[in-house]
Each structure stands twice: as C-alpha cells, then as structure tokens.
Enzyme design. Sequence first.
Site, PDB file in Angstrom:
ATOM      1  N   LYS A 102     -10.607   0.019  10.187  1.00  0.00           N
ATOM      2  CA  LYS A 102     -10.702  -1.405   9.249  1.00  0.00           C
ATOM      3  C   LYS A 102     -10.922  -2.598  10.189  1.00  0.00           C
ATOM      4  O   LYS A 102     -11.275  -3.590   9.760  1.00  0.00           O
ATOM      5  CB  LYS A 102      -9.415  -1.486   8.446  1.00  0.00           C
TER       6      LYS A 102
ATOM      7  N   HIS B 217       1.096  -1.114   0.000  1.00  0.00           N
ATOM      8  CA  HIS B 217      -0.214   0.029  -0.003  1.00  0.00           C
ATOM      9  C   HIS B 217       0.828   1.401   0.116  1.00  0.00           C
ATOM     10  O   HIS B 217       2.212   1.169   0.561  1.00  0.00           O
ATOM     11  CB  HIS B 217      -0.783   0.031   1.129  1.00  0.00           C
TER      12      HIS B 217
ATOM     13  N   CYS C 121      -4.917   2.547  -3.871  1.00  0.00           N
ATOM     14  CA  CYS C 121      -3.358   2.903  -3.200  1.00  0.00           C
ATOM     15  C   CYS C 121      -2.334   1.836  -3.226  1.00  0.00           C
ATOM     16  O   CYS C 121      -1.579   1.767  -2.289  1.00  0.00           O
ATOM     17  CB  CYS C 121      -3.467   3.279  -1.601  1.00  0.00           C
TER      18      CYS C 121
ATOM     19  N   GLN D  18      -4.534  -4.918   7.108  1.00  0.00           N
ATOM     20  CA  GLN D  18      -5.199  -5.818   6.720  1.00  0.00           C
ATOM     21  C   GLN D  18      -5.237  -7.225   7.592  1.00  0.00           C
ATOM     22  O   GLN D  18      -5.748  -8.217   7.144  1.00  0.00           O
ATOM     23  CB  GLN D  18      -5.008  -5.997   5.290  1.00  0.00           C
TER      24      GLN D  18
ATOM     25  N   ASP E 146       3.362  -4.089   8.025  1.00  0.00           N
ATOM     26  CA  ASP E 146       2.184  -3.405   7.914  1.00  0.00           C
ATOM     27  C   ASP E 146       1.027  -4.195   7.848  1.00  0.00           C
ATOM     28  O   ASP E 146       0.658  -4.842   7.002  1.00  0.00           O
ATOM     29  CB  ASP E 146       2.159  -2.468   6.448  1.00  0.00           C
TER      30      ASP E 146
HETATM   31  C1  LIG Z   1      -2.297  -2.709   3.650  1.00  0.00           C
HETATM   32  C2  LIG Z   1      -2.539  -1.420   4.121  1.00  0.00           C
HETATM   33  N1  LIG Z   1      -1.744  -0.470   4.507  1.00  0.00           N
HETATM   34  C3  LIG Z   1      -2.090   0.825   5.043  1.00  0.00           C
HETATM   35  C4  LIG Z   1      -3.325   1.277   5.082  1.00  0.00           C
HETATM   36  C5  LIG Z   1      -3.692   2.680   5.642  1.00  0.00           C
HETATM   37  O1  LIG Z   1      -4.317   2.902   6.501  1.00  0.00           O
HETATM   38  P1  LIG Z   1      -4.865   4.049   6.973  1.00  0.00           P
HETATM   39  O2  LIG Z   1      -5.597   4.583   5.668  1.00  0.00           O
HETATM   40  O3  LIG Z   1      -5.785   3.980   7.981  1.00  0.00           O
HETATM   41  O4  LIG Z   1      -3.699   5.016   7.265  1.00  0.00           O
HETATM   42  C6  LIG Z   1      -4.224   0.659   4.450  1.00  0.00           C
HETATM   43  C7  LIG Z   1      -5.640   0.895   4.167  1.00  0.00           C
HETATM   44  O5  LIG Z   1      -5.995   2.134   3.444  1.00  0.00           O
HETATM   45  C8  LIG Z   1      -3.846  -0.581   3.875  1.00  0.00           C
HETATM   46  O6  LIG Z   1      -4.805  -1.490   3.282  1.00  0.00           O
END
Ligand SMILES: Cc1ncc(COP(=O)(O)O)c(C=O)c1O
Lengths: 155, 155, 422, 422
Positions: free
Chosen positions: C240, C137, C380, C217, C214
Amino acid sequence: MNLDELYQEVILDHYKRPRGVGLREPYEGESHQVNPTCGDEITLRVHVEGGTVADVSYENVGCSISKASASVLYELVKGASVEDSLERLGEFTELMNSKGQGEGDEETLEDAVAFAGVSKYPMRVKCALLGWMAFKDALVRAEAAVPTPGGGAEQ
Amino acid sequence: MNLDELYQEVILDHYKRPRGVGLREPYEGESHQVNPTCGDEITLRVHVEGGTVADVSYENVGCSISKASASVLYELVKGASVEDSLERLGEFTELMNSKGQGEGDEETLEDAVAFAGVSKYPMRVKCALLGWMAFKDALVRAEAAVPTPGGGAEQ
Amino acid sequence: MEAASKLDVESIRADFPILRRKIGDKPLAYLDSAATSQKPAQVTDAMRRFTDHSNANISRSVHTLASEATEAYEGARAKVADFIGAISHDEVVFTKNSTESINLVAYAFQNAVAERGADPRFVLGPGDEVVVTEMEHHANLVPWQQLCLRTGATLRWIGITDTGRLDLEHLDEVINERTKVVSFVHVANLLGTVNPTSQIVARAKEVGALVGLDSSQAVPHLPVDVTELGVDFIAFTGHKMLGPTGIGVLWAKAELLDAMPPFLTGGSMIETVTMERTTFAKAPAKFEAGTPPVAEAVGLAAAVDYLAALGMDNVRAHEKELAAYMLERLETVDGLTVIGPRVPIGRGATVSFELDGVHPHDVGQVLDSEGVAVRVGHHCAKPTCVRFGVTATTRASGYVYTTTEEIDRLVSALEQVRKVFA
Amino acid sequence: MEAASKLDVESIRADFPILRRKIGDKPLAYLDSAATSQKPAQVTDAMRRFTDHSNANISRSVHTLASEATEAYEGARAKVADFIGAISHDEVVFTKNSTESINLVAYAFQNAVAERGADPRFVLGPGDEVVVTEMEHHANLVPWQQLCLRTGATLRWIGITDTGRLDLEHLDEVINERTKVVSFVHVANLLGTVNPTSQIVARAKEVGALVGLDSSQAVPHLPVDVTELGVDFIAFTGHKMLGPTGIGVLWAKAELLDAMPPFLTGGSMIETVTMERTTFAKAPAKFEAGTPPVAEAVGLAAAVDYLAALGMDNVRAHEKELAAYMLERLETVDGLTVIGPRVPIGRGATVSFELDGVHPHDVGQVLDSEGVAVRVGHHCAKPTCVRFGVTATTRASGYVYTTTEEIDRLVSALEQVRKVFA
Ligand SMILES: Cc1ncc(COP(=O)(O)O)c(C=O)c1O
Ligand SMILES: Cc1ncc(COP(=O)(O)O)c(C=O)c1O
C-alpha cells in the site's frame, strides 16, 4: 577479494597458537556466547583482583577469526586495569564496525589492529566480536557478582 | 469493455422487475448463501410436490446480475420437474464457466442465455451463480428433509 | 498552516508504467490505491537489480552474494525504522503483510497463556478485556476475536458516530482496569477517517494496557513517528506504500518484542536447537522464521526512499487537497451519499459512497467501462457497513499520482452509471 | 533405467543473468542452491510484466486490473497444483515460505485444542505423540517441539544411521497408536539424503496418524506427485525452485483443509463478520488472510513453467550425475570427509563435508575468494550436526544450471584452503 587482508599473518598465528586458552579458577564472572548463524561458541571467565583483570580464561569452538580474536583479547586485557580493558573493548568494537574505514591504534590495540581487514566482511564481524561480547558480559557479571548459570559447569 | 454485452436488456428488466421475490410457505428446503467477497446474500426456499418444483421463493441483497439471475431462475424452474431443474442448473453453470465461449441453448435456458456475456467477467460469475447455488443446496436439503438452521427464521 | 501540495504529480506519474495502461480504449484512472498502490519503476528496478546481481539467502553464509543480500535486507530494515522514527532498527520486524503483523501480536497473548514464566502483560484469560473499534478492517478485528474466543477474554469496542468519527464519549468505560490491550485503526480504510490517537493512547496507558495501531492506511499517507505516537506497536504493509506484495512490517518497542513469546518458529529465529529443546534468538530475528522476503525488502526500501524524497508532509498536503476536491465534486452527483466524514478535515483521500438504487458492483462495473478503477464491496470492514446500514459501498481512493482530472472522470462516469440504471 | 541428463546446461545458464556475475576477478560458481536458487529472466520478466501492466489487489473488486490480477493469482495456484499432481487446485494454499506452511499445520493442532467441536484428529494432549526425524531442518522440528510444549504431547523421532540414512529399525515402536501426526523431511538439506517415504507413510496410516512431508528440497529437484506419495500434506517454498522469495506452498488434502481450524485471520478469509463473531470462507481462502503475495505467485507460476519445460525427470537425472561427480571429485581432496550418503544413490546434488582442521567459515571464505559460493554453518539442522559430531559443515549444492566445471573449481579452491591453513 583480497584474502591476505582478512587472514593477516598475525591472525593465522594466533589461530594456530592461541594464547591463554583453557578454563581456569578462580573467576568471578563467566559468560557463554553463541553465534546463532553458525553455531560457534565461547565460554569465557574473568578473574578481577583489585581493579585489575588478573586473568581471562576460555574454551571455544569456532573459525580462525573468532579463535584468533579471543587469543588477542587475552593478550590485550590480561593484567590491564578494568578501566583500560573496557577502553580496548570500545576501540575494538568501533574498529569492527568501521566497514573497512578504520585502522585501529597500534599503540593501544597492538595485535588487534590486524583485524581491521575483517571489518570489511560483515558476515565475519560477528566472529571477531564473539569473544569480546563474552568478555563484556563476564565482566558485568563479575562486577555485579551475579551467580552464573551452571556455576562454571557449562561448556 | 462492452457494457451492453454484460447488461443485456433482459438482465436489466429482470433486475428492475424481479419475478417471484418474497419468502413463501410451504417449503421443504431453505438455503442461505453469501458471496464473501462482496457481502451479497440470498435466502431461498424450494417447495417440492410430487417430483415437481412447485415454488421457489427468495429474498436477496445484491447487484443487478445476482438479482436478475435469481429472477430468471424462478421463471425457469418453477413448475419444472426436479430432474429438469437440475439439468437447467447444470447448463447454466456450464455457461457461466465458459469464459465467454458458450452461448447457451435458448430452447432450454430461455432468458438465462442473456447471461452468456457475464461469463467473460470472472469477478461477476459468482454473482450470477449465487442464487443457483442456493437453489441446489435448498433442493438437497428438501430431498434429505434436513431441518434447516433457524427454521426459516433467517434472513 | 498546511503547505499547499508541493508534489509534481505529472513527473511522479511518469515513474509509474502502469498509469500509461488503457482499459479498452480509455486511459486508466486508478482510484483504488487504498486496496493496493501502484509501484514506481524505482521499486521494480531495485528488485530486479538485486535479483540479477546479488540474490542469495541471508545471514547464513560468508560468500559475497550472501553478504550483499544480508546488507541489503538489514539496510531495508534500517530504512523502514528511520522512516517511522523508531529508536532502534531492531524494533522493525518484517512479516508478509499487516495481517500477519497483527496476528503475530495476538498470538503472543495466546501463546503466553501456554507458556511457563510468560510476561504477565501477555497472559490473558476470563475477566480480561481487549479493545478495538467498530471501524476496524477485519485484519484488526478477527485476530482479536479469535484470541478472546480461545482465552475466554472479552472483546469490547469503541463505536462510530454518524459522521464517521470514533465515539469517545464512553471511552473511560470501554477502556478500564480490565483492559489488557487496545488495538485500533489509525486511518480507516472504508471511511477514510484519520483517527486522533492521543486520547485513546493516554487512556490505555492510564489503565496499564498495551496499545497499538493498525497503521496500514496511515504510514503510506501521513508522516508517522512511532515515538511521538507513544504506542507500543504498529502494523503496516508494503504493497500500500508503493512497495511490493509479500512484505509487511510490525514495529514494536524493543522491550515488548523481548517479552513476547515467539510466533512462527523454524530456521533463523533460534539461538540453539536440540531434539529436545530450543532457545531463541533476540528480536527481530526471533520473529522472522524461515527465509524472509529478501527481494521484497529491497523493494520496500526503494519505496521508502521514494516517499521520503517526496516528503510525507507534501504527500499529506496533496491528499488533503484531493480529499477536498473529491468531496466537493462527488456532492454534485445526484443520489450520492458519502459514508464517512463529509468535510476534508481529519480524513484522507479515500471516500466511500452509496449511489441511490444502484448496487456498488454495478457502479464499479460501469466505471470500469470508462477506465475508472474503484473498489466496491465491504472493504473487509463488514461491521462498518452494518453500522451505516449498507452491505457494500463504492470507494474511490487517491495517492501521490492521483490528479483532479481523474476525479472529474470519476464524476462523469457516475453520471453514466445513473443512465444505465435509470 | 535412468535417462542420462538431457538438460542443455549452457542454454539454461544463459537465462540466469546472475551467473555472468564476477566475484572480484573470478567468475561466480554458485554452489549454494540448496539455500536459495537463482531466478531465470523468465521469472523476473513475468513479475515485472505483471507489476507494470496488471497490478491490483485480488478478489475484491470488479475492475479490469483486479480481474486480471485475480486470474493471474488463481492461475498460479492451478499451475502449482498440477505440477505436484494435486487432485484439486483448491488444495494449494499460498503462504510466505515453507516455514509458515509447516507452522500453519502445527497451529491447526494447537488451535483445535482451544476450539469447541474441533476435528478429533487435531486435538492433541498429554499421551499423544508427534513424530519427526533427527535429520529435520529446524523448520520441521521447532514448530512441533513448541506444539508439544504447549499441549503436553510428546515429541519422538526417527534416528539417522552412520551413512546418513533414516534408521527405520525401530519404526514400529516410534510410530505407534499414540502417534497423531508424523512430519518428516523428504530430501534432507544438510545430508542430501532422498528419503524413501512409503514405509513411513504406510506405518503412519496403519496407526491412524496424519502424515506430511517437508518437501522444500524435493519439489525443486525431483518429480513429486502428492497423490502417489499418499501423504496428507506437504510444504515447499518458492525461492528454492527458481521462484521469488516471499511465497511458499502448503498442499493438503481438501478434506483435511476443511477440518483444520484457521490460522492467520483477517481479510479475505472470512465468510461473514460481525463485531461478535466470524464465520470463515472455504479453503484455500480460509488460510490466506490478508493481501497475498500476488506478484510472487506470478513469479512462482513462471518458475513452474520453466521447470516443467525442462522436465523434472531430466532435472533429477542431471542432478544424479552431478551428485556422482561431486562425490567422486571431493573424495580426491586430502582430509575431506563427506557427511551424509557417500554413494550417489538415494541422494541429491547437495553434499556436506568437513575439511580436517579448518573451520567451515574459513573454508567458505577462501572459496569465496576463488569465486566459489558455498554455504557454511549448521544449515538450520543442528541436531544433524550433533549426530555427526560437528558444529558446522561446508555444503556445496547444485541445480539445473550447475556444471561439472564448477565442481572442478570447487575442488581446486579446496586445495587453496589447505594451503592457507596448512
Ligand atoms: C486498515 C487496514 N488494515 C489492514 C489491512 C490489511 O493489509 P494486508 O492485506 O496487506 O495484510 C488493510 C488493507 O487491506 C487495511 O486497509
Ligand atoms: C528441508 C528444508 N525445510 C525447510 C526449509 C525452510 O524453507 P523457508 O526458509 O523457505 O521457509 C528449508 C530451507 O531453508 C529446507 O531446506
């Protein structure tokens, strides 16, 4: 809220007439502790002689609870063996973390059992423990003969 | 949700058989636009001759709305005076920002009035405007004779 | 070996008021939980109760409300820490989202460069390397890219196989003695891949690099135990995992938090301040400058309670079934190509796909007209899109409240898409 | 010239469920609004309605919920922008709190140093100067201190007079040709001083420095118009203005936001991303990496509606009366010394004081036993404490729901304090 439970007479007495206050020589360990949420401070020295806490001396700025607690600490550990003093530290810490459940053993903790009520006030537990944290730290430094920052010039 | 309102036949027709597609020479201004939320892209060139938009040529990746919109743009402004083309740009932008209230003047906007329904879908307005933003930018570059990055090698 | 789903999905659904919503005249089929989950009444109720009964700023006063608020906030920290198997509650730092959590770690490196006496593990410069993967992401890619840009370090990455798995063939070359930090996605948000972690973690440790995940998910969908994982830090995000927006988590080893320079500075993270100089509080306070998301922490704690009551093993089992059903049913759609693992092994109930000749925007729009909410776009994860030669995908993702009937509705709505764009 | 208070405080109080709370057997007198304000039902209701009806991630999908969520979020931005007189809605950046807002600006300088082709206004180094005041909240002091530490620039500050006002005598020397940025507190949170801004702003402009305000205690309490103020940026925070925790605001001139390098990086703030390189979206998106506090923005918009309906002139008039009443009544308490302006001119309804021989912790504790909630401590303004020779103060602060009767209760509770510690 039951104020009397928190501000027991014993506590107010130690607060108004703190025992053992002042920084004295000789000492082997010194610790400076700050409560970052309120700015309260203590500088505390321990003088250990032949396994005995020969003296505990301190200067502090703080509320009634933190000042009374340092005064009670002085009375409890001065003259005690290092081992016993650490036991008191453990008992007192446990009492403070008891969330109002503990009573403390008057045999060993003496005046310090008056702090049992403080343990119901999470925001004040830190005040009651400040001096004890300094004592613990100073003792560690004394044992390790770690030179203290500022060599006693602090405060 | 009324799908037909969004996907008017005119739009689907332009989408399936886009007019004027391809990057052509000569051109004075080129613009590359990206819709950051979906990654759709367009590279668009304008060729201006004697105050007239002699050609608009483009390559794009995108959804039906953005592709149809570029195709409609081509039909509307090719051959028009620069002044008229800017007027169409203004009218179309206004229609897209009308949140479902505008209808658009069929006299001037022709097939582009089919996009009136899109203005009810805020997430799709950007799609409909992408080509037009590129046109506006390319025209500015053409007029200023600003050398375009990559000299047409982009895409 | 895996238990069959023990989730009572119907009774779970009753906890989510939004699932009774209609889109036009169609009931909502919410298949966009990978973007953000819905919130049960238990979470919103807990937040409301807090706001109407105990709202106060924390750690700053001795009055009853402040004391209740502080206990609620620190209680939430303890709950989150226990949920992920942290050794100490103080290893949990509350941030605003995963993105901030990852930036916090990346800035620890950037700031260490400008700091005298910084821990050498964080001092980065030309010749040093940072490793991510191609399936990140943007939240776990761009901060590291920027860090490299600003320090002169080099960014390297692990590639993706055609079936959407990490390509570990060149692992020992990508992660090497120059590597200072490895940060990789635990469960990929576009592909749905659940990455095996042990080999990468072992290699990172072997070369003395820090290694983090990270887990944005992962924590919502799998049992996650940071101690078992053996990593140095993980990031995840409240919204999430049935919790509110406005709160995220960084978990890192206590020892590491101590070694990291502060990031955001201001109130509540200091030990003492003069006009000339500041000393800092211990972690986690050191990393929580300013008024934290107090009500949001209360909501997150309620979400953790909710998930813990379901049991994360059950959640995982349910989603395995969902994934299998999704893959099986989607395969019946003409012209549909799944992007990512096509077998329900090592993957979650998040499935991206292409539909021949129809742009994802248009797919999503037609699905919406049928009440089916999916996400379309690059999610993203533009480099993943490039890897698979697409600019965007359509993504359906399920969670604890997702039913097979909703998948059926997705599939028939896809037939509808094909009709409109025939 | 000032209108008398037109606030119907009793009907306002009815909107705040927490004000019906009892502390022990005493009704709550909440005099800690400078730490955080209470929230009216209008705010919590709006958030709940959003969560139960429209919750989705924003800017990322075409489905109905995502579209509603995006409109709600952008609508909140528009509302906040209008509330502070911004020329463009895109000048409002949502952050997590004031502290992040200020750090964002400070990091723009730090990051510009490491960036090729950065706007010279942000490139800082030895010889350059940054100016704050001695009455800052740590949030507007520590980030600048750290910035100076990391870039070699010098921090300078404007002092405080004995009556708690900014000492502008040496203004022209403190702000000089070496000054690159001036950031100062608009309304001081410990002293209650409302700082006059025009002279400092004019001097900053004269020497070509950027100038901003920490308006955390201003926007909730006064009419604030950024265009009239003539500054480059201001920071404020949702939870002090009837809104939720988890959201703050940075307003900055559009031109400045364009010139500033990004701070947090990740999703939603990019234009395009490859493994090698990222280009960034335009502001405000550029500064809003990751999932923003969507529900919190909805709550903040409801708070702005609430304040706008009251009228900020009326809010200010009410608080002037409150301040006058507080000062007058507190003066009757034996051994009490007000720290900060003692006349109700150029100050807000936030009053700090010392009580002879009693530590603020003990004051606060006894007040709490009477149901009176005040804040005690250094209020994240240690340098101000040092300036006035105290380690901590007791601070009472009022807001739109505060009554004179609550002040009376404070005063009699203070008599109680004197009795316990006599
Ligand atoms: C794998 C992953 N990393 C990071 C994020 C970023 O999370 P957030 O937007 O809550 O910072 C997301 C979701 O948007 C994600 O799916
Ligand atoms: C003057 C001032 N600045 C900054 C802040 C910090 O606000 P926040 O904690 O919401 O970041 C506060 C409040 O705590 C304040 O009173």
